[in-house]
Design a protein around this motif. Structure first.
Motif, short mmCIF file in Angstrom:
data_model
loop_
_atom_site.label_atom_id
_atom_site.label_comp_id
_atom_site.label_asym_id
_atom_site.label_seq_id
_atom_site.Cartn_x
_atom_site.Cartn_y
_atom_site.Cartn_z
N THR A 100 0.83 -1.20 0.00
CA THR A 100 0.00 0.00 0.00
C THR A 100 0.87 1.25 0.00
O THR A 100 0.60 2.20 -0.75
N PHE A 101 1.90 1.25 0.82
CA PHE A 101 2.79 2.41 0.88
C PHE A 101 3.45 2.66 -0.47
O PHE A 101 3.54 3.79 -0.92
N LEU A 102 3.91 1.59 -1.11
CA LEU A 102 4.58 1.74 -2.41
C LEU A 102 3.63 2.25 -3.48
O LEU A 102 4.04 3.04 -4.35
N VAL A 103 2.37 1.83 -3.44
CA VAL A 103 1.39 2.31 -4.41
C VAL A 103 1.15 3.81 -4.24
O VAL A 103 1.06 4.56 -5.21
N GLY A 107 8.14 5.87 -6.62
CA GLY A 107 9.52 6.32 -6.60
C GLY A 107 10.26 5.94 -5.33
O GLY A 107 11.47 6.09 -5.25
N VAL A 108 9.55 5.47 -4.33
CA VAL A 108 10.18 5.01 -3.09
C VAL A 108 10.44 3.52 -3.23
O VAL A 108 9.56 2.76 -3.62
N GLY A 109 11.64 3.11 -2.89
CA GLY A 109 11.97 1.69 -2.93
C GLY A 109 11.58 0.99 -1.64
O GLY A 109 11.53 1.61 -0.57
N LYS A 110 11.31 -0.28 -1.73
CA LYS A 110 10.90 -1.06 -0.56
C LYS A 110 11.93 -0.96 0.57
O LYS A 110 11.57 -0.81 1.73
N ALA A 111 13.20 -0.99 0.23
CA ALA A 111 14.26 -0.93 1.24
C ALA A 111 14.35 0.45 1.90
O ALA A 111 14.93 0.58 2.97
N ASP A 112 13.75 1.47 1.28
CA ASP A 112 13.82 2.83 1.83
C ASP A 112 12.71 3.13 2.83
O ASP A 112 12.75 4.15 3.51
N THR A 135 9.81 12.54 6.28
CA THR A 135 10.42 13.08 5.06
C THR A 135 10.15 12.20 3.84
O THR A 135 9.97 12.72 2.74
N ILE A 136 10.07 10.90 4.02
CA ILE A 136 9.85 10.01 2.88
C ILE A 136 8.46 10.21 2.27
O ILE A 136 8.21 9.83 1.12
N GLN A 137 7.56 10.86 2.99
CA GLN A 137 6.20 11.10 2.50
C GLN A 137 6.04 12.46 1.81
O GLN A 137 4.98 12.75 1.25
N VAL A 138 7.07 13.27 1.84
CA VAL A 138 6.99 14.65 1.33
C VAL A 138 6.60 14.71 -0.14
O VAL A 138 5.75 15.50 -0.54
N LYS A 139 7.21 13.89 -0.97
CA LYS A 139 6.95 13.95 -2.41
C LYS A 139 5.45 13.71 -2.71
O LYS A 139 4.84 14.43 -3.49
N ARG A 140 4.87 12.70 -2.05
CA ARG A 140 3.44 12.40 -2.25
C ARG A 140 2.56 13.58 -1.84
O ARG A 140 1.66 13.99 -2.57
N ILE A 141 2.83 14.15 -0.68
CA ILE A 141 2.01 15.25 -0.17
C ILE A 141 2.18 16.49 -1.04
O ILE A 141 1.21 17.20 -1.32
#
Length: 186
Positions: A100-103, A107-112, A135-141
């Motif tokens: 779900t997170f990857l969907v 652009g975010v890799g599973k390992a990240d 921070t890893i959620q910034v691009k989506r928002i």
């Protein structure tokens, strides 16, 4: 033998009075000196009262997602799932959260993906994330709200708490309320 029974009975009565009366009043009195008078740290925003020390459910792509909760963010039922790291049902649940997170975060890799974004805490009510998890959620928002990534990163820095012990953390509720003040709800 009778004297032992009376001593035990006397100790039981004294303990009952102390722990259900005196101790309770002392703790209640101490709570009245704390912020919120023992009722928790609250924020009122747009007519809603939120507890800042209890995790909240944020699932919209326009918000920072909270850490998953094993108890559905219900403070009355605080607790973890009690499933071990080799439990097949637990592994399937974590994998579903990863998928779900990857969907929702292309652009975010599973390992990240920080582990806290796909596993629930012991209490199921953690209100905070690490700076990396926010921070890893910034691009989506940024894409959802049409806000620059720099503005979102600045918001994260503003709401980052730096405790004396442990990693820096961000309260997701406070961050999302600040996001709504920056740009009204979607």
């Amino acid at each position: 033998m009778i004297s032992s029974i009376f001593r035990a009975l006397r100790l039981t009565i004294i303990s009952l009075v102390f722990f259900s009366g005196v101790y309770t009043l002392v703790i209640y009195g101490a709570a009245q000196l704390a912020p919120g008078k023992g009722k928790g740290d609250t924020i009122v925003s747009n007519g809603h009262r939120y507890y800042t020390n209890i995790g909240q459910a944020f699932t919209s792509d326009g918000y920072f997602n909270s850490r998953p909760s094993a108890v559905g963010y219900n403070a009355a039922g605080s607790g973890g799932s009690n499933k071990g790291p080799t439990n097949a049902a637990y592994l399937a649940e974590v994998q579903a959260r990863i998928d779900t997170f990857l969907v929702h975060n292309p652009g975010v890799g599973k390992a990240d993906i920080p582990v806290e974004l796909v596993t629930a805490s012991g209490s199921g009510l953690d209100p905070d994330l690490t700076v990396k998890a926010a921070t890893i959620q910034v691009k989506r928002i940024a894409m959802q709200r049409h806000i620059s990534e720099a503005a979102l990163n600045q918001l994260i820095r503003r709401y980052t708490a730096k405790p004396m012990l442990g990693p820096d953390r961000v309260n997701v509720l406070q961050l999302n309320l600040a996001l709504d003040r920056l740009q009204p709800k979607l």
